[in-house]
Motif scaffolding. Structure first.
Motif, mmCIF file in Angstrom:
data_model
loop_
_atom_site.group_PDB
_atom_site.id
_atom_site.type_symbol
_atom_site.label_atom_id
_atom_site.label_comp_id
_atom_site.label_asym_id
_atom_site.label_seq_id
_atom_site.Cartn_x
_atom_site.Cartn_y
_atom_site.Cartn_z
ATOM 1 N N LEU A 277 0.806 -1.225 0.000
ATOM 2 C CA LEU A 277 0.000 0.000 0.000
ATOM 3 C C LEU A 277 0.840 1.277 0.000
ATOM 4 O O LEU A 277 0.298 2.388 0.008
ATOM 5 C CB LEU A 277 -0.946 0.018 1.216
ATOM 6 N N ARG A 278 2.141 1.103 -0.047
ATOM 7 C CA ARG A 278 3.048 2.251 0.053
ATOM 8 C C ARG A 278 2.713 3.332 -0.985
ATOM 9 O O ARG A 278 2.505 3.037 -2.159
ATOM 10 C CB ARG A 278 4.482 1.784 -0.124
ATOM 11 N N GLY A 279 2.633 4.558 -0.501
ATOM 12 C CA GLY A 279 2.426 5.692 -1.415
ATOM 13 C C GLY A 279 0.981 5.889 -1.858
ATOM 14 O O GLY A 279 0.674 6.805 -2.608
ATOM 15 N N MET A 280 0.106 5.042 -1.396
ATOM 16 C CA MET A 280 -1.294 5.165 -1.825
ATOM 17 C C MET A 280 -2.075 6.082 -0.889
ATOM 18 O O MET A 280 -1.833 6.082 0.310
ATOM 19 C CB MET A 280 -1.951 3.784 -1.798
ATOM 20 N N GLN A 281 -3.025 6.807 -1.458
ATOM 21 C CA GLN A 281 -3.875 7.673 -0.641
ATOM 22 C C GLN A 281 -4.969 6.788 -0.039
ATOM 23 O O GLN A 281 -6.044 6.636 -0.623
ATOM 24 C CB GLN A 281 -4.477 8.728 -1.564
ATOM 25 N N CYS A 282 -4.648 6.182 1.101
ATOM 26 C CA CYS A 282 -5.590 5.193 1.634
ATOM 27 C C CYS A 282 -5.557 5.148 3.155
ATOM 28 O O CYS A 282 -4.740 5.803 3.792
ATOM 29 C CB CYS A 282 -5.261 3.812 1.078
ATOM 30 N N HIS A 283 -6.480 4.395 3.687
ATOM 31 C CA HIS A 283 -6.540 4.186 5.129
ATOM 32 C C HIS A 283 -6.886 2.720 5.371
ATOM 33 O O HIS A 283 -7.667 2.137 4.614
ATOM 34 C CB HIS A 283 -7.612 5.091 5.739
ATOM 35 N N VAL A 284 -6.293 2.142 6.396
ATOM 36 C CA VAL A 284 -6.585 0.733 6.696
ATOM 37 C C VAL A 284 -7.403 0.648 7.980
ATOM 38 O O VAL A 284 -7.044 1.230 8.997
ATOM 39 C CB VAL A 284 -5.276 -0.082 6.859
ATOM 40 N N ASN A 285 -8.513 -0.070 7.886
ATOM 41 C CA ASN A 285 -9.349 -0.337 9.052
ATOM 42 C C ASN A 285 -9.082 -1.753 9.529
ATOM 43 O O ASN A 285 -9.397 -2.714 8.832
ATOM 44 C CB ASN A 285 -10.825 -0.258 8.651
ATOM 45 N N GLU A 313 1.820 1.684 11.052
ATOM 46 C CA GLU A 313 2.101 3.089 11.388
ATOM 47 C C GLU A 313 3.590 3.397 11.218
ATOM 48 O O GLU A 313 3.954 4.449 10.697
ATOM 49 C CB GLU A 313 1.653 3.388 12.825
ATOM 50 N N GLY A 314 4.400 2.463 11.639
ATOM 51 C CA GLY A 314 5.852 2.632 11.510
ATOM 52 C C GLY A 314 6.271 2.790 10.054
ATOM 53 O O GLY A 314 7.328 3.340 9.756
ATOM 54 N N ARG A 315 5.434 2.298 9.152
ATOM 55 C CA ARG A 315 5.734 2.414 7.718
ATOM 56 C C ARG A 315 4.857 3.474 7.041
ATOM 57 O O ARG A 315 4.650 3.441 5.831
ATOM 58 C CB ARG A 315 5.561 1.042 7.055
ATOM 59 N N HIS A 316 4.321 4.344 7.866
ATOM 60 C CA HIS A 316 3.555 5.513 7.389
ATOM 61 C C HIS A 316 2.296 5.152 6.616
ATOM 62 O O HIS A 316 1.922 5.821 5.661
ATOM 63 C CB HIS A 316 4.438 6.454 6.565
ATOM 64 N N ILE A 317 1.672 4.064 7.014
ATOM 65 C CA ILE A 317 0.369 3.722 6.445
ATOM 66 C C ILE A 317 -0.684 4.155 7.462
ATOM 67 O O ILE A 317 -0.647 3.717 8.613
ATOM 68 C CB ILE A 317 0.236 2.196 6.201
ATOM 69 N N SER A 318 -1.595 5.002 7.026
ATOM 70 C CA SER A 318 -2.650 5.458 7.927
ATOM 71 C C SER A 318 -3.560 4.271 8.277
ATOM 72 O O SER A 318 -4.071 3.587 7.397
ATOM 73 C CB SER A 318 -3.421 6.576 7.217
ATOM 74 N N ALA A 319 -3.708 4.029 9.562
ATOM 75 C CA ALA A 319 -4.500 2.858 9.978
ATOM 76 C C ALA A 319 -5.111 3.076 11.346
ATOM 77 O O ALA A 319 -4.561 3.798 12.171
ATOM 78 C CB ALA A 319 -3.618 1.613 10.001
ATOM 79 N N THR A 320 -6.270 2.463 11.561
ATOM 80 C CA THR A 320 -6.886 2.491 12.890
ATOM 81 C C THR A 320 -7.524 1.146 13.169
ATOM 82 O O THR A 320 -7.801 0.377 12.250
ATOM 83 C CB THR A 320 -8.019 3.551 12.994
ATOM 84 N N ARG A 321 -7.756 0.903 14.424
ATOM 85 C CA ARG A 321 -8.506 -0.271 14.801
ATOM 86 C C ARG A 321 -9.959 0.146 14.802
ATOM 87 O O ARG A 321 -10.326 1.104 15.494
ATOM 88 C CB ARG A 321 -8.110 -0.712 16.205
ATOM 89 N N ARG A 322 -10.778 -0.495 14.014
ATOM 90 C CA ARG A 322 -12.177 -0.087 13.938
ATOM 91 C C ARG A 322 -12.882 -0.416 15.245
ATOM 92 O O ARG A 322 -12.694 -1.494 15.801
ATOM 93 C CB ARG A 322 -12.872 -0.800 12.778
ATOM 94 N N ARG A 323 -13.659 0.543 15.677
ATOM 95 C CA ARG A 323 -14.457 0.316 16.883
ATOM 96 C C ARG A 323 -15.497 -0.747 16.601
ATOM 97 O O ARG A 323 -16.159 -0.709 15.572
ATOM 98 C CB ARG A 323 -15.196 1.608 17.231
ATOM 99 N N GLU A 324 -15.665 -1.655 17.516
ATOM 100 C CA GLU A 324 -16.723 -2.655 17.320
ATOM 101 C C GLU A 324 -17.944 -2.206 18.089
ATOM 102 O O GLU A 324 -17.858 -1.861 19.258
ATOM 103 C CB GLU A 324 -16.292 -4.004 17.876
ATOM 104 N N MET A 325 -19.050 -2.184 17.425
ATOM 105 C CA MET A 325 -20.269 -1.791 18.114
ATOM 106 C C MET A 325 -21.298 -2.901 17.977
ATOM 107 O O MET A 325 -21.286 -3.656 17.018
ATOM 108 C CB MET A 325 -20.806 -0.495 17.527
#
Ligand code: SAH
Length: 347
Positions: A277-285, A313-325
């Motif tokens: 995913l390097r260099g891509m305008q993206c986000h990982v859930n 994150e260490g490789r500059h990929i925007s990512a979050t842990r999705r909240r579980e509801m």
């Protein structure tokens, strides 16, 4: 029976004219429908007209058969019933920024993902545009006493939206109708398992929805183990389609990645994903896999999620842990429907 809910205001007006009614009735009925009203409630129409319409058309093709509210976070799970008796699910989630509704696009699904409950019995049928809209209209009625309405929509319930392409596009256009619910498409997310040609087609529709892609693997070998669709299109083809989508719409793409122990959750896989995913305008859930009773796949620990996230994150990929509801109310796709079908709950 003609389903009026799938029609644009213009189409409904034409239909009214064909039936011999004055054109302005079309707009009146359209307004009522998009406020969730059935014919009986359309008080500016004569009683005779309403009765005639009941005999030949459907205004609300969806009703809530069962609802379950989570005491923990206010999430509401709906079991929607369609006119033919089929059921689909929706989940309403409350956030600081508004109310988000997750809707289904098909009864069942034919994509066959190994971890998913929606696909266990294959696809029964596609939903019409009006039925998808109906899911929102029902939720809006449910919310009305609280002075709220649905502000965000995610096409992440049962079904593969791009396997029901025409109806989904029609549905998205209905959201923008002047006299309709007027939901901004910027607040709509569409999730796909990666039907590449349809991803290209979507980029040409001029509909600024957020594209989410269920990736769930850093390479084709792992992806093929859990997602049959990976035998048709490779990750590289999917990513190329995503880049095209980003170019055409200016919007970042979101990748969903459900972590499963022993399948795709190791540090090695995190590194491989970051590389892809390097260099891509993206986000990982990231989401720990929701275990489904009928499936043999395992989830991961919180510690594992954190480790995976850290590598990205260490490789500059925007990512979050999705909240579980809604965990406590069978929040995961297909689970409530299955349970209800199997036990006839809610009859
Ligand atoms: N067919 C579309 C949208 C429906 S599924 C798609 O594949 O994207 C919505 C999301 O839930 C997808 O990312 C899907 O892969 C994920 N999902 C399905 N079953 C799951 C499970 N048991 N645990 C975690 N995520 C799951």
């Amino acid at each position: 029976m003609t389903e009026l809910t799938s029609m644009t205001c213009r189409e409904l007006t034409d239909w009214m004219k064909e039936q011999g009614y004055p054109a302005f009735r079309g707009k009146q009925v359209f307004r009522w429908i998009h406020r969730g009203a059935d014919f009986g409630e359309m008080t500016n129409l004569s009683k005779d007209l309403r009765e005639e319409l009941v005999g030949k058309a459907v205004a609300q093709p969806v009703r809530i058969r069962l609802e379950r509210k989570s005491p923990a976070d206010g999430t509401v799970k709906f079991l929607y019933e369609l006119k033919d008796g089929n059921c689909v699910e929706g989940v309403l989630m409350r956030y600081k920024y508004g109310v988000s509704l997750c809707i289904s696009t098909q009864v069942g699904c034919r994509m066959g993902c190994r971890f998913c409950a929606s696909t266990l019995e294959g696809r029964v049928r596609d939903l019409t545009a009006g039925e998808m809209l109906g899911e929102i209209l029902c939720a809006n009625r449910y919310l009305a006493p609280e002075g709220e309405k649905v502000s965000h929509v995610v096409l992440m319930g049962s079904g593969e939206p791009l396997d029901n392409y025409e109806n989904v596009i029609r549905f998205l256009r209905l959201l923008r109708e002047e006299e309709g619910v007027r939901l901004s498409l910027r607040n709509v997310s569409l999730s796909t398992c990666g039907i590449v040609p349809k991803m290209y087609a979507l980029a040409e529709e001029n509909l600024p929805v957020t594209l989410c892609v269920s990736l769930h693997a850093p390479n084709d070998e792992i992806r093929r183990q859990t997602m049959p669709v990976a035998n048709t299109w490779s990750i590289d083809e999917i990513l190329e389609a995503c880049r095209n989508y980003i170019r055409k719409t200016g919007r970042r793409v979101i990748f969903e990645y459900a972590l499963s122990d022993g399948v795709n959750a190791g540090e090695e896989q995190a590194k491989e994903l970051a590389e892809k995913l390097r260099g891509m305008q993206c986000h990982v859930n990231l989401i720990p896999l929701n275990t489904v009773a009928e499936r043999d796949m395992n989830s991961v620990s919180e510690e594992n999620v954190r480790r995976f996230l850290k590598v990205l994150e260490g490789r500059h990929i925007s990512a979050t842990r999705r909240r579980e509801m809604g965990d406590d109310i069978e929040g995961a796709c297909g689970q409530l429907r299955r349970k209800t079908i199997n036990s006839s709950e809610g009859e």
